[in-house]
Design an enzyme around this catalytic site. Structure first.
Site, short mmCIF file in Angstrom:
data_model
loop_
_atom_site.label_atom_id
_atom_site.label_comp_id
_atom_site.label_asym_id
_atom_site.label_seq_id
_atom_site.Cartn_x
_atom_site.Cartn_y
_atom_site.Cartn_z
N SER A 1 0.83 -1.21 0.00
CA SER A 1 0.00 0.00 0.00
C SER A 1 0.86 1.25 0.00
O SER A 1 1.99 1.27 0.51
CB SER A 1 -0.92 0.00 1.22
OG SER A 1 -0.17 -0.01 2.41
N GLU B 1 8.77 -7.80 9.49
CA GLU B 1 9.13 -6.62 10.28
C GLU B 1 10.36 -6.93 11.10
O GLU B 1 10.39 -7.92 11.83
CB GLU B 1 7.96 -6.25 11.20
CG GLU B 1 8.26 -5.08 12.13
CD GLU B 1 8.96 -5.50 13.41
OE1 GLU B 1 9.85 -4.75 13.85
OE2 GLU B 1 8.63 -6.54 13.96
N HIS C 1 5.40 2.80 10.96
CA HIS C 1 4.46 3.37 11.92
C HIS C 1 5.05 4.58 12.64
O HIS C 1 4.41 5.13 13.53
CB HIS C 1 4.03 2.30 12.93
CG HIS C 1 3.16 1.25 12.33
ND1 HIS C 1 1.93 1.52 11.81
CD2 HIS C 1 3.35 -0.08 12.14
CE1 HIS C 1 1.39 0.42 11.34
NE2 HIS C 1 2.23 -0.57 11.53
#
Length: 710
Positions: free
Chosen positions: A389, A621, A650
């Site tokens: 995304s 991650e 984030h």
């Protein structure tokens, strides 16, 4: 409600709140003397130093590592421990909320995370034993309980969900020590466990000097009588009789059948509650004006669950005759759902019955596939890509909102999305990424988007559930047998591929993640629903391949999240979860490269199962943990390619080229350089273009440096 939880509101997550209550801040933020809430978000999301002046006064701060709360999709910031860790009380958050509750006439029951669970879910940054910190931690908890007593609090709920996991003898003994220490410190203690049965920890819980115990009776009904038998005769037993993790109406008649004898035995010592916090379900079903009326009649959101509790309490206290109408209405809804033809599709069940081992096998082993893919794709060493995304801009959100409101038609909406896709492809071309994505402009959510196009799903308007901070998700409702009526992503991916000569990744969400991030039907095994989803995603994979897409990513971000809390049950789950992924992925030709992605989960202890997925490339991650999540590769020779995330999406922090190179060098110590990819930790939809472009520019530059070094 007779007792109302207080202290469970959070700006980010309850564990981070507890860290600040305990004065347990990461060393990198301890010297900050500004606003406490600002410091709180420094830990939660990090802080970038965007100018030299800003760096001098405030400095960049790395966010705390984030992972998931037991087997839920709720995230928390992991407490960081060393042998030198200290604690000091700051109860202001709780005192403020207690005062607010009292001002509204609420009988407040403060809720705090227990000391044993707090230690258990944290991570040591050195070789120390977390249990050695208990002697430092307990005085602060005693002081906290004394503070609550001074506020006039009668009951405090101490959450210890770690009690439904495997505990060795040292941890069991530490539990006894802890609650002996806290026994007379302040208010009465309601020790709360949830998410599963106590099993071998039941005698321990029964022996602890607490005035009440909460048991998750949805998952541990069979333990109720044994817990009563082993507990003191004056102890309160709070039973979680309403499912706090799912949205189906409770079969109230069934629950009353087994509650009535308990009520006769325990009397006022029997409390009723949801199984766990209602954080995990949406707020109010009455807000739903567009939800199919039949399906709506089968559901209960948080407020409706409290109504169910009151019906049960009224039946027990005043007799079943006083709630006959409510029970009849509930019984009719439960039966209607059980017998609805909308729930059961014989063709889908027949397709699942035909699944065999061959369906999950690739045509060739990885080495042979890898050679064919290298020849076909012509990618450089350290190929660069993103997870899928790109920023969901104001323009995207406005177009989606106008389309849903009927202000623009399908043609106008499609054109608006194509404009955003073209922008995304162009930016990636300029950056020099090797494998591109279309950016997912048309997708509202990585699960909801697919659920909307699958038969067997329903959707709420306002069924939001907090994931962390201001990040909320709206899980789709899996109510029936699943099938795919038509292609879901092919047209968008084909359009994006038409704009570039570079390979374009097809982006799909995997069956296990769609399952784990949905409200799932409870009338059949989860494994059966997962295999139905696997067949639907498999059909989409094959359609993408037929359309010329040769790299297809099937995200399984929630694979580890679905692990049972007891290791003895892991293999059973992993068997059907890995099988479901393989069914979805492995019908393609050798030349088609299958990727998968897992985010914010420590999967070191299931690395062999991850390898059994047999994806050609896995992206994970690792940046928040400074590549610690690659420790598994010290002892396990992972056979395929891997992209360890090199920056935390984030956080607003923009990683430097040098930092990315250093992280990849750490990765290359464990994994051969020729099998490494360079990519962010996760998708970029929550970031802004002004953050994304410089970060990816540095990432691409770092890959070029790495190529020169090998």
């Amino acid at each position: 409600m007779d007792l109302v939880p207080v202290g469970d509101f959070s700006f980010y997550d309850q564990v981070l709140d507890m860290s600040f209550t305990l004065g347990h801040l990461p060393e990198r933020v301890r010297d900050f003397h500004g606003d406490a809430l600002d410091n709180y978000f420094r830990v939660a999301r990090g802080r970038s130093a965007q100018t030299a002046e800003h760096a001098h006064c405030c400095g960049g701060v790395a966010a705390g590592e984030m992972t998931k709360w037991f087997d839920t999709n709720y995230h928390y910031i992991v407490p960081e421990f060393t042998a030198a860790t200290t604690f000091s009380l700051d109860a202001s958050r709780l005192i403020t909320q207690i005062a607010e509750a009292k001002g509204q006439g609420v009988n407040a029951k403060p809720v705090i995370i227990g000391p044993m669970t707090y230690l258990a879910i944290g991570k040591t940054k050195d070789d120390s034993d977390k249990l050695t910190l208990l002697d430092k931690l307990l005085p602060v908890y005693r002081e906290l309980l004394q503070t609550l007593a001074a506020q006039g609090i009668e009951w405090v709920q101490i959450d210890e969900p770690i009690l439904v996991t495997d505990l060795d003898q040292n941890w069991q003994q530490a539990f006894t020590k802890t609650y002996n220490n806290l026994a007379a410190a302040g208010p009465k203690i309601l020790l709360a466990t949830y998410f599963g049965p106590l099993q071998e920890n039941l005698p321990l819980v029964a022996s602890l000097p607490v005035q009440g115990v909460h048991l998750d009776a949805v998952n541990a009904r069979e333990e109720i009588n044994e817990l009563i038998a082993q507990s003191p005769a004056d102890r309160v037993l709070s039973l979680g009789v309403i499912n706090g993790r799912n949205i189906w109406k409770t079969d109230l008649s069934d629950v009353l059948d087994w509650l009535q004898p308990l009520h006769r035995n325990l009397g006022d010592r029997l409390w009723l509650a949801p199984s766990c916090s209602l954080l995990h379900v949406p707020v109010d079903l009455n807000s739903e004006e567009k939800l199919d009326s039949e399906i709506k009649s089968w559901l209960a959101f948080a407020k409706q669950k409290l109504v169910e509790l009151n019906i049960l309490a009224k039946a027990l206290n005043h007799g079943i005759d006083t709630v006959q109408n409510e029970l009849a209405e509930n019984r009719a809804a439960v039966e209607a759902r059980r017998n609805s033809p909308r729930v059961h599709n014989p063709a889908v069940k027949a397709a699942v019955a035909k699944i065999d081992a061959q369906l999950g096998q690739r045509k060739s082993a990885y080495p042979e596939r890898a050679a064919k893919q290298a020849k076909f794709l012509h990618l450089p060493k350290f190929p660069t890509t993103t997870i899928g995304s790109f920023p969901q801009t104001a323009e995207i959100r406005q177009a989606r909102s106008e389309f849903k409101a009927g202000k623009i038609n399908q043609i106008a909406y499609k054109k608006a999305m194509q404009v955003e896709i073209a922008r995304c492809v162009n930016e990636q071309e300029i950056l020099g990424l090797d494998v591109l994505v279309h950016g997912e402009a048309e997708r509202n959510d990585m699960v909801e988007y697919f659920g909307e196009q699958l038969d067997g799903y329903a959707f709420s308007q306002f069924g939001w559930v907090q994931s962390y901070g201001s990040r909320c998700v709206k899980p789709p409702i899996l109510f029936g047998d699943i099938c795919r009526p038509q292609a879901m992503t092919v047209e968008w991916t084909q359009y994006a591929q038409s704009l570039t000569h570079k390979p374009m990744k097809g982006m799909l969400t995997g069956p296990v993640t769609i399952l784990n991030w949905s409200f799932v039907r409870d009338d059949q095994p989860r494994s059966a629903s997962c295999k139905q989803l696997a067949l639907a995603i498999r059909a989409e994979v094959l359609d993408l391949e037929k359309a010329g897409v040769r790299i297809i990513q099937i995200d399984e971000a929630a694979l580890r999240e679905g692990l049972p809390l007891r290791k003895s049950q892991w293999q059973q789950y992993l068997d059907w979860a890995i099988e479901s992924f393989r069914i979805s992925a492995n019908g393609v030709a050798d030349e088609t490269q299958i990727h998968t992605h897992m985010c914010y989960s420590d999967f070191n202890d299931i690395i062999e199962s991850v390898a059994e997925m047999d994806a050609d490339v896995i992206t994970i991650e690792t940046s928040r943990s400074d590549m610690e999540l690659l420790d598994a590769f010290d002892h396990f020779n992972y056979p395929n390619e891997i992209g360890p995330g090199v920056y935390d999406i984030h956080s607003p922090n923009i990683p430097s080229e040098e930092h990315i190179v250093q992280l990849m060098q750490k990765a290359a110590e464990r994994i051969p350089a020729e099998r490494l990819w360079v990519n962010p930790d996760c998708g970029l939809k929550t970031r802004q273009w002004g953050e994304v472009l410089p970060a990816l520019r540095n990432m691409v530059s770092a890959a070029k440096v790495l190529r020169e070094m090998v």
